[in-house]
Design a protein around this motif. Structure first.
Motif, mmCIF file in Angstrom:
data_model
loop_
_atom_site.group_PDB
_atom_site.id
_atom_site.type_symbol
_atom_site.label_atom_id
_atom_site.label_comp_id
_atom_site.label_asym_id
_atom_site.label_seq_id
_atom_site.Cartn_x
_atom_site.Cartn_y
_atom_site.Cartn_z
ATOM 1 N N LEU A 99 71.213 76.734 27.028
ATOM 2 C CA LEU A 99 70.358 76.580 28.318
ATOM 3 C C LEU A 99 70.894 75.302 29.055
ATOM 4 N N PRO A 109 67.162 79.581 34.133
ATOM 5 C CA PRO A 109 66.666 80.490 33.146
ATOM 6 C C PRO A 109 66.587 81.929 33.664
ATOM 7 N N TYR A 113 66.643 86.542 32.492
ATOM 8 C CA TYR A 113 65.677 87.866 32.625
ATOM 9 C C TYR A 113 65.978 89.126 32.760
ATOM 10 N N ALA A 128 59.475 84.290 25.323
ATOM 11 C CA ALA A 128 60.404 84.101 26.520
ATOM 12 C C ALA A 128 59.601 84.833 27.630
ATOM 13 N N HIS A 131 56.673 83.157 29.008
ATOM 14 C CA HIS A 131 56.963 82.295 30.235
ATOM 15 C C HIS A 131 57.268 82.593 31.579
ATOM 16 N N TYR A 132 57.991 83.842 31.720
ATOM 17 C CA TYR A 132 58.410 84.583 32.752
ATOM 18 C C TYR A 132 57.154 85.132 33.401
ATOM 19 N N TRP A 140 60.363 79.539 37.763
ATOM 20 C CA TRP A 140 61.386 80.034 36.637
ATOM 21 C C TRP A 140 62.287 79.008 36.302
ATOM 22 N N LEU A 145 63.870 77.727 27.681
ATOM 23 C CA LEU A 145 64.457 78.867 26.655
ATOM 24 C C LEU A 145 65.012 78.006 25.662
ATOM 25 N N ASP A 146 64.569 78.526 24.301
ATOM 26 C CA ASP A 146 65.610 77.979 23.000
ATOM 27 C C ASP A 146 66.752 79.063 23.081
ATOM 28 N N ASP A 149 65.879 82.474 22.229
ATOM 29 C CA ASP A 149 65.392 83.167 23.576
ATOM 30 C C ASP A 149 66.752 83.720 24.446
ATOM 31 N N VAL A 150 67.745 82.861 24.408
ATOM 32 C CA VAL A 150 68.781 83.329 25.376
ATOM 33 C C VAL A 150 69.542 84.292 24.341
#
Length: 218
Positions: A99, A109, A113, A128, A131-132, A140, A145-146, A149-150
């Motif tokens: 990130l 981020p 998505y 994740a 969050h969205y 957003w 995001l860790d 997540d990415v």
């Protein structure tokens, strides 16, 4: 025999130009020809084809100690930022999170998505997507995001787009504990089976006169 050995030695040495008083930096090692490179595993081949990156470049990224499932992240961010993959790799090896690297090039981020038609719950995607779901799109950019997540989201996009496969089905396989290398292999094998099951000839095999009234004979 000794003469033959001496002659062969002279011939071999003549293939290499003499280098006198040259710095090591002046000696360029040629790239290995593609046909001498080891065959890439299916996951790397899929990455190469999807991101339009030559196979030798995939090997170079791997040789920089980038794990297999993070290679798509390198290439995704490099494509988004229009920079060489090396620029992304250097930042990553310097300790930056995925990130952090994305933000450094002006991307939030939201670029990670992947739209889905189902509510995603539980690991490894639930946090994740939560969050969205819980923030309006304009917020957003504040989502945290860790690295996991990415990696999960980029590989989800990569495999679903490359194989034209439902993101929801990939999420289900990932939730079952399969890694993306295995998921790629499963989807690839499924596509091969589907192709093999297709009729080789879609025509019904109509003869030239079938369906036409026969002419009266005599």
């Amino acid at each position: 025999m000794r003469k033959i050995f001496i002659i062969l030695s002279i011939l071999i040495m003549s293939l290499y130009p003499a280098v006198q008083n040259a710095d090591a930096a002046d000696i360029k090692v040629p790239d290995v020809p593609p046909f001498l490179l080891p065959l890439l595993p299916p996951f790397h081949l899929a990455i190469s084809e999807h991101f339009k990156v030559p196979e030798p470049d995939i090997l170079k990224i791997r040789d920089r100690h980038i794990p297999d499932e993070q290679i798509p992240v390198v290439l995704f961010l490099a494509a988004m930022a229009h920079v060489p993959p090396l620029a992304i790799i250097d930042l990553r090896l310097a300790g930056k999170t995925w990130l952090d690297i994305s933000l450094r090039f002006g991307f939030g981020p939201d670029i990670f998505y992947v739209p889905v038609k189902e509510v995603v719950k539980g690991p490894p995607f639930g946090k994740a997507y939560g969050h969205y779901k819980n923030k309006p799109k304009k917020d957003w950019k504040n989502i945290a995001l860790d690295d996991d997540d990415v990696v999960n989201l980029v590989n989800l996009r990569f495999l679903s787009e490359f194989h034209k496969y439902s993101p929801e089905d990939i999420i289900r396989m990932r939730t079952e504990g399969k890694n993306f290398v295995t998921i790629n292999e499963r989807v690839r094998e499924e596509k091969v089976r589907r192709e093999q099951d297709k009729p080789k000839n879609n025509s019904k095999g109509k003869g030239p006169d079938r369906g036409k009234p026969e002419k009266n004979k005599g």
